[in-house]
Each structure stands twice: as structure tokens, then as C-alpha cells.
Design a protein around this motif. Structure first.
Motif, PDB file in Angstrom:
ATOM      1  N   ALA A  40      37.073 -13.566  -3.251  1.00  0.00           N
ATOM      2  CA  ALA A  40      38.060 -12.492  -3.422  1.00  0.00           C
ATOM      3  C   ALA A  40      37.277 -10.930  -3.639  1.00  0.00           C
ATOM      4  CB  ALA A  40      38.839 -12.945  -4.694  1.00  0.00           C
ATOM      5  N   LEU A  41      36.465 -11.053  -4.295  1.00  0.00           N
ATOM      6  CA  LEU A  41      35.846  -9.851  -4.654  1.00  0.00           C
ATOM      7  C   LEU A  41      35.282  -9.389  -3.356  1.00  0.00           C
ATOM      8  CD1 LEU A  41      34.069 -10.458  -8.213  1.00  0.00           C
ATOM      9  CD2 LEU A  41      36.085  -8.826  -7.800  1.00  0.00           C
ATOM     10  N   THR A  42      34.551 -10.103  -2.631  1.00  0.00           N
ATOM     11  CA  THR A  42      34.077  -9.582  -1.422  1.00  0.00           C
ATOM     12  C   THR A  42      34.944  -8.943  -0.491  1.00  0.00           C
ATOM     13  OG1 THR A  42      32.301 -11.348  -1.428  1.00  0.00           O
ATOM     14  CG2 THR A  42      32.712 -10.381   0.590  1.00  0.00           C
ATOM     15  N   LEU A  43      36.321  -9.442  -0.312  1.00  0.00           N
ATOM     16  CA  LEU A  43      37.234  -9.238   0.622  1.00  0.00           C
ATOM     17  C   LEU A  43      37.855  -7.928   0.130  1.00  0.00           C
ATOM     18  CD1 LEU A  43      39.055 -12.678   1.239  1.00  0.00           C
ATOM     19  CD2 LEU A  43      37.763 -11.069   2.724  1.00  0.00           C
ATOM     20  N   LEU A  44      37.900  -7.832  -1.371  1.00  0.00           N
ATOM     21  CA  LEU A  44      38.454  -6.561  -2.163  1.00  0.00           C
ATOM     22  C   LEU A  44      37.425  -5.203  -1.558  1.00  0.00           C
ATOM     23  CD1 LEU A  44      40.749  -5.379  -3.914  1.00  0.00           C
ATOM     24  CD2 LEU A  44      39.283  -5.932  -5.699  1.00  0.00           C
ATOM     25  N   GLY A  45      36.245  -5.834  -1.884  1.00  0.00           N
ATOM     26  CA  GLY A  45      35.036  -4.630  -1.795  1.00  0.00           C
ATOM     27  C   GLY A  45      35.199  -4.350  -0.074  1.00  0.00           C
ATOM     28  N   LEU A  46      35.310  -5.069   0.673  1.00  0.00           N
ATOM     29  CA  LEU A  46      35.476  -4.886   2.137  1.00  0.00           C
ATOM     30  C   LEU A  46      36.634  -4.133   2.421  1.00  0.00           C
ATOM     31  CD1 LEU A  46      34.265  -8.143   4.018  1.00  0.00           C
ATOM     32  CD2 LEU A  46      32.951  -6.128   3.747  1.00  0.00           C
ATOM     33  N   ALA A  47      37.830  -4.218   1.796  1.00  0.00           N
ATOM     34  CA  ALA A  47      38.869  -3.581   2.190  1.00  0.00           C
ATOM     35  C   ALA A  47      39.011  -2.140   1.415  1.00  0.00           C
ATOM     36  CB  ALA A  47      40.031  -4.325   1.417  1.00  0.00           C
ATOM     37  N   ALA A  48      38.296  -2.072   0.230  1.00  0.00           N
ATOM     38  CA  ALA A  48      38.020  -0.816  -0.397  1.00  0.00           C
ATOM     39  C   ALA A  48      37.286  -0.018   0.645  1.00  0.00           C
ATOM     40  CB  ALA A  48      37.539  -0.860  -1.873  1.00  0.00           C
ATOM     41  N   ALA A  49      35.858  -0.552   1.044  1.00  0.00           N
ATOM     42  CA  ALA A  49      35.119   0.094   1.902  1.00  0.00           C
ATOM     43  C   ALA A  49      35.910   0.735   3.226  1.00  0.00           C
ATOM     44  CB  ALA A  49      33.709  -0.739   2.294  1.00  0.00           C
ATOM     45  N   ALA A  50      36.693  -0.427   3.813  1.00  0.00           N
ATOM     46  CA  ALA A  50      37.489   0.220   5.066  1.00  0.00           C
ATOM     47  C   ALA A  50      38.349   1.407   4.608  1.00  0.00           C
ATOM     48  CB  ALA A  50      38.099  -1.259   5.654  1.00  0.00           C
ATOM     49  N   LEU A  51      38.914   1.204   3.626  1.00  0.00           N
ATOM     50  CA  LEU A  51      39.771   2.378   3.312  1.00  0.00           C
ATOM     51  C   LEU A  51      39.121   3.727   3.134  1.00  0.00           C
ATOM     52  CD1 LEU A  51      42.270   0.582   1.050  1.00  0.00           C
ATOM     53  CD2 LEU A  51      42.893   1.764   3.075  1.00  0.00           C
ATOM     54  N   LEU A  52      38.098   3.593   2.293  1.00  0.00           N
ATOM     55  CA  LEU A  52      37.325   4.849   2.065  1.00  0.00           C
ATOM     56  C   LEU A  52      36.392   5.229   3.591  1.00  0.00           C
ATOM     57  CD1 LEU A  52      35.085   3.888  -0.976  1.00  0.00           C
ATOM     58  CD2 LEU A  52      37.031   5.618  -0.594  1.00  0.00           C
ATOM     59  N   ALA A  53      36.312   4.445   4.367  1.00  0.00           N
ATOM     60  CA  ALA A  53      35.694   4.986   5.832  1.00  0.00           C
ATOM     61  C   ALA A  53      36.655   5.565   6.459  1.00  0.00           C
ATOM     62  CB  ALA A  53      35.227   3.578   6.494  1.00  0.00           C
ATOM     63  N   ALA A  54      38.016   5.192   6.343  1.00  0.00           N
ATOM     64  CA  ALA A  54      39.279   5.681   7.209  1.00  0.00           C
ATOM     65  C   ALA A  54      39.610   7.127   6.701  1.00  0.00           C
ATOM     66  CB  ALA A  54      40.356   4.616   7.022  1.00  0.00           C
ATOM     67  N   GLN A  55      39.193   7.201   5.377  1.00  0.00           N
ATOM     68  CA  GLN A  55      39.527   8.513   4.600  1.00  0.00           C
ATOM     69  C   GLN A  55      38.445   9.418   5.435  1.00  0.00           C
ATOM     70  OE1 GLN A  55      42.268   9.298   2.777  1.00  0.00           O
ATOM     71  NE2 GLN A  55      42.781   7.202   2.971  1.00  0.00           N
ATOM     72  N   PRO A  56      39.016  10.994   5.769  1.00  0.00           N
ATOM     73  CA  PRO A  56      38.011  11.849   6.264  1.00  0.00           C
ATOM     74  C   PRO A  56      37.139  12.441   4.949  1.00  0.00           C
ATOM     75  CG  PRO A  56      40.331  12.704   6.168  1.00  0.00           C
ATOM     76  CD  PRO A  56      40.346  11.248   6.022  1.00  0.00           C
ATOM     77  N   ALA A  57      35.941  12.452   5.142  1.00  0.00           N
ATOM     78  CA  ALA A  57      35.046  13.112   4.345  1.00  0.00           C
ATOM     79  C   ALA A  57      35.630  14.512   3.868  1.00  0.00           C
ATOM     80  CB  ALA A  57      33.684  13.039   4.556  1.00  0.00           C
ATOM     81  N   ALA A  58      35.239  15.145   2.640  1.00  0.00           N
ATOM     82  CA  ALA A  58      35.740  16.493   2.396  1.00  0.00           C
ATOM     83  C   ALA A  58      34.696  17.321   3.016  1.00  0.00           C
ATOM     84  CB  ALA A  58      35.461  16.642   0.729  1.00  0.00           C
ATOM     85  N   ALA A  59      35.297  18.115   3.990  1.00  0.00           N
ATOM     86  CA  ALA A  59      34.440  19.038   4.559  1.00  0.00           C
ATOM     87  C   ALA A  59      33.776  20.017   3.987  1.00  0.00           C
ATOM     88  CB  ALA A  59      35.479  19.739   5.876  1.00  0.00           C
ATOM     89  N   GLN A  60      32.761  20.543   4.214  1.00  0.00           N
ATOM     90  CA  GLN A  60      31.647  21.453   3.353  1.00  0.00           C
ATOM     91  C   GLN A  60      32.151  22.664   4.293  1.00  0.00           C
ATOM     92  OE1 GLN A  60      28.026  19.649   4.586  1.00  0.00           O
ATOM     93  NE2 GLN A  60      27.535  19.238   2.316  1.00  0.00           N
ATOM     94  N   GLN A  61      32.318  23.677   3.570  1.00  0.00           N
ATOM     95  CA  GLN A  61      32.835  24.829   4.055  1.00  0.00           C
ATOM     96  C   GLN A  61      31.482  25.640   4.753  1.00  0.00           C
ATOM     97  OE1 GLN A  61      34.555  27.787   1.271  1.00  0.00           O
ATOM     98  NE2 GLN A  61      34.528  29.325   2.932  1.00  0.00           N
ATOM     99  N   VAL A  62      31.413  26.119   5.868  1.00  0.00           N
ATOM    100  CA  VAL A  62      30.501  26.784   6.562  1.00  0.00           C
ATOM    101  C   VAL A  62      30.371  28.212   6.227  1.00  0.00           C
ATOM    102  CG1 VAL A  62      29.434  26.969   8.953  1.00  0.00           C
ATOM    103  CG2 VAL A  62      30.413  25.031   8.244  1.00  0.00           C
ATOM    104  N   ILE A  63      29.069  28.731   5.989  1.00  0.00           N
ATOM    105  CA  ILE A  63      29.112  29.903   5.555  1.00  0.00           C
ATOM    106  C   ILE A  63      27.971  30.654   6.735  1.00  0.00           C
ATOM    107  CG2 ILE A  63      28.443  31.876   4.151  1.00  0.00           C
ATOM    108  CD1 ILE A  63      30.835  30.103   2.977  1.00  0.00           C
ATOM    109  N   LYS A  64      28.519  31.409   7.611  1.00  0.00           N
ATOM    110  CA  LYS A  64      27.611  31.984   8.524  1.00  0.00           C
ATOM    111  C   LYS A  64      26.826  33.197   8.014  1.00  0.00           C
ATOM    112  CE  LYS A  64      30.258  30.226  12.240  1.00  0.00           C
ATOM    113  NZ  LYS A  64      31.433  30.599  13.140  1.00  0.00           N
ATOM    114  N   LEU A  65      25.661  33.073   8.097  1.00  0.00           N
ATOM    115  CA  LEU A  65      24.890  34.276   7.351  1.00  0.00           C
ATOM    116  C   LEU A  65      23.970  34.965   8.723  1.00  0.00           C
ATOM    117  CD1 LEU A  65      23.785  35.242   4.834  1.00  0.00           C
ATOM    118  CD2 LEU A  65      21.670  33.700   5.194  1.00  0.00           C
ATOM    119  N   GLY A  66      24.526  36.257   8.871  1.00  0.00           N
ATOM    120  CA  GLY A  66      23.854  37.009   9.901  1.00  0.00           C
ATOM    121  C   GLY A  66      22.360  37.404   9.730  1.00  0.00           C
ATOM    122  N   ALA A  67      21.608  37.515  10.868  1.00  0.00           N
ATOM    123  CA  ALA A  67      20.051  37.834  10.337  1.00  0.00           C
ATOM    124  C   ALA A  67      19.507  38.312  11.773  1.00  0.00           C
ATOM    125  CB  ALA A  67      19.336  36.590  10.251  1.00  0.00           C
TER     126      ALA A  67
END
Length: 147
Positions: free
Chosen positions: A15-42
Motif C-alpha cells: 500500500a505504501l509503495t503504491l501510494l508513493g508511486l501515485a504521489a511520484a506520478a502526480l508530482l511528475a505530472a505537475q510542471p516544475a516552477a519555471a525559473q525566471q530568465v534574466i538576460k545580461l547584455g555583454a
């Protein structure tokens, strides 16, 4: 009827393994918080920024590497420009910020905000040596040729 402790433990693990797999699948389906890109001129301005065969080098590159390593909220990227085109490229939105600049270098009237200066430098003049030449050659550089 008596519970089988071995069976309950096995069922809990499953049960714990299935719960862990389900949680991992849900987290994988969620988009990661995108990092803001800062363009630095040089642009080529040794030692701060140096054009190399591999792109841009120098202190600005080291700064970008250090800023990216120090935090996870932003991704700093170098956008090559030129000394002449940096103002137009900034106005066109090609980059968000530029380092190692001075407001008096043509940024007056531009929609910019400057940080405090965290570092300063100075020009170093070198002159050829010769009979009767000493440090006084630098007292008045007007009329001197600079190579």
C-alpha cells in the motif's frame, strides 16, 4: 480469527509503495516552477567581458556562473551585444540588465535604474621609457597619443 502479522506488514508495504508511486506520478505530472530568465547584455570590454572563440568570457561570465550557482529562482544568461549597439539592443528588449557600466556612459535618458557600485577600477597608462622620462610624463596627458 487472528490477524497474520506477516501478511499485514506485506500489505502495508504494498500500500505504501503504491501510494508513493501515485504521489511520484502526480508530482511528475505537475510542471516544475519555471525559473525566471534574466538576460545580461555583454560586449567586448576586457577584463569584464571578452569575446572568445567559445562565446563570451571574462569577469561577466564568472559572475553569471556564480549567480546561477548561488540560487535557484533565476537563470542568468549572457546576450552578446556591442559597445555601439548596447543602448538600442537594451531598448529593443534583447537583454534585461548590463553589468560593469556607468550611467554617465550614455545611459542618461534611458529607462534604467542603477545599483550601487560594488567594484571600481581605473585606467592604467603605460609609456615607453627613455632618457629623461619619468612619472612626470603622466602629469599632463593632453596632447599625448594613446595606442
Amino acid at each position: 480469527m487472528m490477524d497474520n502479522p506477516t501478511g499485514n506488514t506485506a500489505m502495508r508495504r504494498i500500500a505504501l509503495t503504491l501510494l508513493g508511486l501515485a504521489a511520484a506520478a502526480l508530482l511528475a505530472a505537475q510542471p516544475a516552477a519555471a525559473q525566471q530568465v534574466i538576460k545580461l547584455g555583454a560586449y567586448h570590454f576586457p577584463p569584464y567581458a571578452v569575446n572568445t572563440a567559445d562565446g563570451m568570457g571574462g569577469l561577466v561570465t564568472e559572475l553569471v556562473v556564480a549567480m546561477n550557482a548561488a540560487q535557484d529562482d533565476y537563470v542568468f544568461e549572457i546576450v552578446p551585444t556591442s559597445a555601439r549597439n548596447r543602448y538600442a539592443d537594451f531598448e529593443a528588449g534583447k537583454f534585461d540588465a548590463i553589468a560593469f557600466e556607468n550611467l554617465a556612459w550614455g545611459w542618461e535618458g534611458q529607462p534604467v535604474t542603477a545599483s550601487d557600485a560594488y567594484m571600481s577600477g581605473a585606467e592604467v597608462y603605460v609609456a615607453s621609457s627613455g632618457e629623461g622620462r619619468d612619472q612626470t610624463v603622466f602629469d599632463d596627458i593632453a596632447g599625448q597619443r594613446i595606442a
